[in-house]
Design a protein around this motif. Structure first.
Motif, short mmCIF file in Angstrom:
data_model
loop_
_atom_site.label_atom_id
_atom_site.label_comp_id
_atom_site.label_asym_id
_atom_site.label_seq_id
_atom_site.Cartn_x
_atom_site.Cartn_y
_atom_site.Cartn_z
N PRO A 48 2.80 71.74 -55.58
CA PRO A 48 4.01 71.06 -56.05
C PRO A 48 5.06 72.06 -56.53
O PRO A 48 4.74 73.14 -57.03
N ILE A 49 6.33 71.68 -56.38
CA ILE A 49 7.43 72.47 -56.92
C ILE A 49 7.52 72.19 -58.42
O ILE A 49 7.48 71.04 -58.86
N THR A 50 7.66 73.26 -59.20
CA THR A 50 7.73 73.10 -60.65
C THR A 50 9.15 73.35 -61.15
O THR A 50 9.97 73.97 -60.47
N ASN A 51 9.42 72.85 -62.35
CA ASN A 51 10.73 73.11 -62.98
C ASN A 51 10.95 74.60 -63.20
O ASN A 51 12.08 75.09 -63.14
N GLY A 52 9.86 75.32 -63.45
CA GLY A 52 9.98 76.77 -63.64
C GLY A 52 10.48 77.46 -62.39
O GLY A 52 11.31 78.38 -62.46
N GLN A 53 9.99 77.02 -61.23
CA GLN A 53 10.45 77.62 -59.96
C GLN A 53 11.92 77.31 -59.74
O GLN A 53 12.69 78.17 -59.29
N ILE A 54 12.32 76.08 -60.03
CA ILE A 54 13.73 75.70 -59.85
C ILE A 54 14.61 76.49 -60.82
O ILE A 54 15.68 76.98 -60.44
N GLY A 112 20.83 77.29 -50.63
CA GLY A 112 20.10 76.47 -49.67
C GLY A 112 18.64 76.30 -50.09
O GLY A 112 18.07 75.21 -49.97
N PHE A 113 18.05 77.40 -50.57
CA PHE A 113 16.66 77.35 -51.02
C PHE A 113 16.52 76.42 -52.23
O PHE A 113 15.56 75.64 -52.32
N LEU A 114 17.51 76.50 -53.15
CA LEU A 114 17.49 75.62 -54.32
C LEU A 114 17.58 74.15 -53.89
O LEU A 114 16.86 73.30 -54.43
N GLN A 115 18.44 73.88 -52.92
CA GLN A 115 18.58 72.50 -52.45
C GLN A 115 17.27 71.99 -51.86
O GLN A 115 16.88 70.84 -52.09
N ASN A 116 16.59 72.85 -51.11
CA ASN A 116 15.29 72.46 -50.56
C ASN A 116 14.28 72.18 -51.68
O ASN A 116 13.51 71.23 -51.60
N GLN A 117 14.31 73.03 -52.71
CA GLN A 117 13.42 72.82 -53.84
C GLN A 117 13.72 71.49 -54.54
O GLN A 117 12.80 70.73 -54.89
N LEU A 118 15.01 71.22 -54.74
CA LEU A 118 15.40 69.97 -55.39
C LEU A 118 14.99 68.76 -54.56
O LEU A 118 14.53 67.74 -55.10
N ASN A 119 15.17 68.87 -53.22
CA ASN A 119 14.76 67.77 -52.33
C ASN A 119 13.24 67.55 -52.42
O ASN A 119 12.78 66.40 -52.47
N GLN A 120 12.51 68.66 -52.41
CA GLN A 120 11.05 68.55 -52.49
C GLN A 120 10.63 67.97 -53.84
O GLN A 120 9.71 67.15 -53.92
N GLU A 144 8.68 63.48 -57.11
CA GLU A 144 8.88 62.51 -58.19
C GLU A 144 8.80 61.08 -57.65
O GLU A 144 8.23 60.20 -58.30
N ALA A 145 9.38 60.88 -56.44
CA ALA A 145 9.33 59.54 -55.85
C ALA A 145 7.89 59.16 -55.52
O ALA A 145 7.45 58.03 -55.77
N LEU A 169 5.20 60.44 -56.89
CA LEU A 169 4.46 60.30 -58.14
C LEU A 169 4.75 58.94 -58.78
O LEU A 169 3.84 58.27 -59.30
N ALA A 170 6.03 58.53 -58.75
CA ALA A 170 6.39 57.23 -59.32
C ALA A 170 5.67 56.11 -58.57
O ALA A 170 5.19 55.15 -59.18
N ALA A 171 5.62 56.24 -57.22
CA ALA A 171 4.94 55.21 -56.43
C ALA A 171 3.45 55.18 -56.77
O ALA A 171 2.85 54.09 -56.89
N GLU A 172 2.87 56.36 -56.91
CA GLU A 172 1.44 56.42 -57.23
C GLU A 172 1.16 55.86 -58.62
O GLU A 172 0.16 55.15 -58.84
N GLN A 173 2.05 56.18 -59.56
CA GLN A 173 1.87 55.66 -60.91
C GLN A 173 1.99 54.14 -60.94
O GLN A 173 1.25 53.46 -61.65
N ALA A 174 2.93 53.63 -60.14
CA ALA A 174 3.06 52.17 -60.06
C ALA A 174 1.80 51.55 -59.46
O ALA A 174 1.32 50.50 -59.91
N GLN A 175 1.28 52.23 -58.42
CA GLN A 175 0.05 51.73 -57.78
C GLN A 175 -1.12 51.79 -58.77
O GLN A 175 -1.94 50.87 -58.85
N GLN A 176 -1.18 52.89 -59.51
CA GLN A 176 -2.26 53.04 -60.50
C GLN A 176 -2.15 51.97 -61.58
O GLN A 176 -3.16 51.39 -62.02
#
Length: 378
Positions: A28-34, A200-208, A213-214, A216-223
């Motif tokens: 996973p991409i972390t906030n630290g990497q961003i 461009g690399f930052l944008q890819n990180q933000l997209n990822q 997050e999307a 994770l949110a779906a999984e949390q809703a399913q859980q």
């Protein structure tokens, strides 16, 4: 009844097993990497601003060289005119000298070839000395005059040569300055390419990150849904009494942050925002294009405050303010001496003309990226 309990138990076991088998992200991409990528982008922007400042200073130096060359060339033209005038005077006096000799030689209708013959033809000693004195006086005066004219012409030619050498040296400085500026622009182009790649690399990180997050949110809703189903099964086994659910709505408290500023600061900020989107131009100081210091000086001039042209000189105006005590309208600087300047507008933001390829815009203010601040508004 036993059958019913067994059925609910099996269902609860299946749901619980599903709940525990939630997939996880491999890398996973972390906030630290961003944050690291954003810091790299900030470093690139800082380098571009420093190079833009060097280019602006080089342009000012080039303009001064042009002015010096024009002044020296004007002096050369004046000197050449004086040389022509001196040569004309020298020729004129040579002609007078020649005519004077002829008149002496023809005096008394006798053909006297030289001064010696004129002296020897004297009828008496007194006449000899009179002629000798007159001839000596003429020769001395003419010699002094001709020597003076020769010296003046030689002096003017030497001055012209010195001026020409100075112009050549100035032109050589221009060539060296142009080469230096070209090298700066090439370095800047490389950094701009690196900046674009990092963005461009930052944008890819933000997209990822957004996808993560999307998901994770779906999984949390399913859980949550699965947990609810498990709970319902367990409650059905125990046949609990119906309970009424109470929804507790929480209203987030709103924190109003009021930014007080003087009327002048409000006018400065309003005027500054009028030029949002104006392109960055090296040496620009008008709404057709600004560099950082040109933009700041133009905005403050609209409220009757005259600031120096360059950011390094603007840094020495007003009262130094700690970066944690900023008020709207304060100037904020990068570098010491400064290579970039902007206007703090409050709310953790400032407005500035960033660098070439960009436009006047509002950006987040990060105190760690700035070296000093100054208050020029009272």
């Amino acid at each position: 009844m036993v059958k019913k309990i067994l059925k609910y138990t099996v269902a609860a076991f299946i749901l619980a097993t599903t709940y525990q088998a939630t997939p996880t992200f491999a890398d996973p991409i972390t906030n630290g990497q961003i944050d690291a990528t954003k810091e790299q982008i900030s470093d690139f922007e800082t380098k571009i601003q420093q190079l833009d400042n060097r280019i602006s200073l080089a342009m000012e130096k080039s303009q001064k060289l042009n002015e010096e060359i024009n002044n020296q060339q004007a002096k050369i033209v004046e000197t050449e005119a004086e040389i022509v005038e001196a040569e004309t005077a020298l020729k004129r006096h040579k002609k007078i000298y020649s005519e004077r000799l002829k008149s002496l030689q023809l005096k008394g209708n006798q053909s006297i070839v030289t001064y010696a013959e004129l002296l020897l033809s004297s009828g008496s000693v007194s006449e000899f000395f009179n002629r000798f004195t007159a001839i000596s006086q003429i020769i001395e005066n003419d010699t002094q005059l001709l020597n003076g004219l020769n010296e003046k012409e030689l002096s003017l030619k030497n001055a012209e040569e010195q001026l020409t050498n100075q112009v050549n040296q100035l032109k050589q400085s221009q060539v060296e300055l142009a080469a230096e500026q070209q090298q700066i622009e090439e370095s800047k182009k490389q950094i701009e390419d690196d900046l674009a790649a990092a963005e461009g690399f930052l944008q890819n990180q933000l997209n990822q990150m957004a996808q993560q997050e999307a998901q994770l949110a779906a999984e949390q809703a399913q859980q949550a849904q699965q947990a609810q189903q498990v709970q319902q099964v367990q409650q059905a086994q125990l046949q609990p009494e119906p309970q009424s659910s109470v929804n507790h709505a929480t209203t987030p408290s709103a924190v109003e942050t009021s930014v007080t500023s003087s009327a002048t600061a409000s006018v400065v900020i309003a005027n500054a925002k009028q030029y949002l989107g104006v392109p960055y131009v090296w040496g620009g100081s008008t709404p057709s294009g600004f560099d950082c210091s040109g933009y700041v000086s133009y905005v403050y001039r609209s409220v009757g405050i005259s600031l120096p042209r360059s950011s390094r000189d603007q840094q020495n105006v007003g009262t130094r303010i700690p970066l944690n005590q900023l008020q709207p309208g304060d100037l904020v600087f990068r570098g010491s001496p400064a290579y970039h300047v902007g206007i703090y507008i409050g709310g953790g933001q400032y407005i500035h003309a960033p660098q070439t390829g960009d436009v006047v815009k509002i950006a987040a203010f990060n105190p760690s990226q700035f070296s000093s601040a100054s208050r020029v508004l009272r």
